[in-house]
Scaffold this motif. Structure first.
Motif, PDB file in Angstrom:
ATOM      1  N   ILE A  84     -21.594  -0.434  30.443  1.00 40.45           N
ATOM      2  CA  ILE A  84     -20.697  -0.179  29.319  1.00 40.45           C
ATOM      3  C   ILE A  84     -21.376  -0.514  27.994  1.00 40.45           C
ATOM      4  O   ILE A  84     -21.335   0.270  27.039  1.00 40.45           O
ATOM      5  CB  ILE A  84     -19.380  -0.968  29.480  1.00 40.45           C
ATOM      6  CG1 ILE A  84     -18.575  -0.414  30.658  1.00 40.45           C
ATOM      7  CG2 ILE A  84     -18.557  -0.924  28.199  1.00 40.45           C
ATOM      8  CD1 ILE A  84     -17.363  -1.231  31.036  1.00 40.45           C
ATOM      9  N   ASP A  87     -24.093   1.997  27.032  1.00 38.98           N
ATOM     10  CA  ASP A  87     -23.642   3.402  27.038  1.00 38.98           C
ATOM     11  C   ASP A  87     -24.444   4.251  28.022  1.00 38.98           C
ATOM     12  O   ASP A  87     -24.743   5.413  27.762  1.00 38.98           O
ATOM     13  CB  ASP A  87     -23.714   4.014  25.629  1.00 38.98           C
ATOM     14  CG  ASP A  87     -22.639   3.453  24.707  1.00 38.98           C
ATOM     15  OD1 ASP A  87     -21.605   2.992  25.225  1.00 38.98           O
ATOM     16  OD2 ASP A  87     -22.835   3.480  23.483  1.00 38.98           O
ATOM     17  N   VAL A 151     -15.638   4.923  29.013  1.00 35.43           N
ATOM     18  CA  VAL A 151     -15.748   4.118  30.231  1.00 35.43           C
ATOM     19  C   VAL A 151     -14.848   2.908  30.025  1.00 35.43           C
ATOM     20  O   VAL A 151     -15.066   2.121  29.109  1.00 35.43           O
ATOM     21  CB  VAL A 151     -17.203   3.669  30.490  1.00 35.43           C
ATOM     22  CG1 VAL A 151     -17.280   2.808  31.738  1.00 35.43           C
ATOM     23  CG2 VAL A 151     -18.131   4.863  30.608  1.00 35.43           C
ATOM     24  N   HIS A 153     -13.116  -0.453  31.664  1.00 33.10           N
ATOM     25  CA  HIS A 153     -13.145  -1.473  32.716  1.00 33.10           C
ATOM     26  C   HIS A 153     -11.758  -2.119  32.739  1.00 33.10           C
ATOM     27  O   HIS A 153     -11.262  -2.563  31.711  1.00 33.10           O
ATOM     28  CB  HIS A 153     -14.231  -2.493  32.377  1.00 33.10           C
ATOM     29  CG  HIS A 153     -14.373  -3.595  33.367  1.00 33.10           C
ATOM     30  ND1 HIS A 153     -14.816  -4.831  33.036  1.00 33.10           N
ATOM     31  CD2 HIS A 153     -14.132  -3.653  34.697  1.00 33.10           C
ATOM     32  CE1 HIS A 153     -14.850  -5.600  34.095  1.00 33.10           C
ATOM     33  NE2 HIS A 153     -14.428  -4.900  35.116  1.00 33.10           N
TER      34      HIS A 153
END
Length: 165
Positions: A84, A87, A151, A153
């Motif tokens: 994350i 990237d 993305v 989490h």
């Protein structure tokens, strides 16, 4: 084992506490110091250190590795922060993601469509270690124009399904 300031400080505290305790039992300072010096590493490594590892949820961070992602899914939570922050996955196409991460494990539900959303792929990351951890780690990849745009989490409550016979 890496010698950290915390390790040195704690071992010093354990030494002082053992020294003070043993000093009440026996007044010979040299014997008390010797026993404290020998017992301190044992108390630290066999009592304190395991206890901290059980109750804390600290884990080592690893660089993202596609092979490790596929072969060891229970340790994915160690790689996701790096993926994350760097990237690594942003801008990749669906076919590139499928090559690196494997086929998605589930699709997110879209309430507007009343169907699964083919542009939101989810992967399970495993359970982060810790005695009081009741959540599993997950990651959601959002695609825009067939490229990863986000993305995310997140954590989900661990549920157990009853097996009906």
């Amino acid at each position: 084992m890496i010698i950290t300031p915390f390790l040195v400080i704690f071992m010093f505290v354990v030494f002082v506490l053992l020294f003070l305790f043993l000093n009440t039992v026996d007044r010979r300072k040299w014997l008390t110091g010797l026993i404290s010096l020998i017992l301190t590493p044992f108390v630290y490594f066999y009592m304190f250190y395991p206890f901290v590892n059980i109750v804390s949820n600290y884990h080592h961070q690893k660089y993202f590795n596609s092979e490790a992602w596929v072969e060891k899914p229970a340790l994915r939570y160690e790689m996701i922060d790096n993926a994350i922050e760097s990237d690594t996955l942003i801008g990749l196409s669906k076919s590139e993601i499928e090559n690196q991460l494997g086929k998605y494990e589930w699709l997110s539900w879209n309430d507007k469509k009343q169907a699964h959303d083919n542009d939101k792929w989810n992967y399970g990351l495993g359970i982060e270690p810790g005695a009081f951890n009741g959540e599993k780690e997950c990651v959601e990849l959002t695609f825009t124009n067939d490229k990863v745009s986000e993305v995310k989490h997140y954590q989900e409550e661990i549920t157990y399904e009853n097996e009906e016979e």
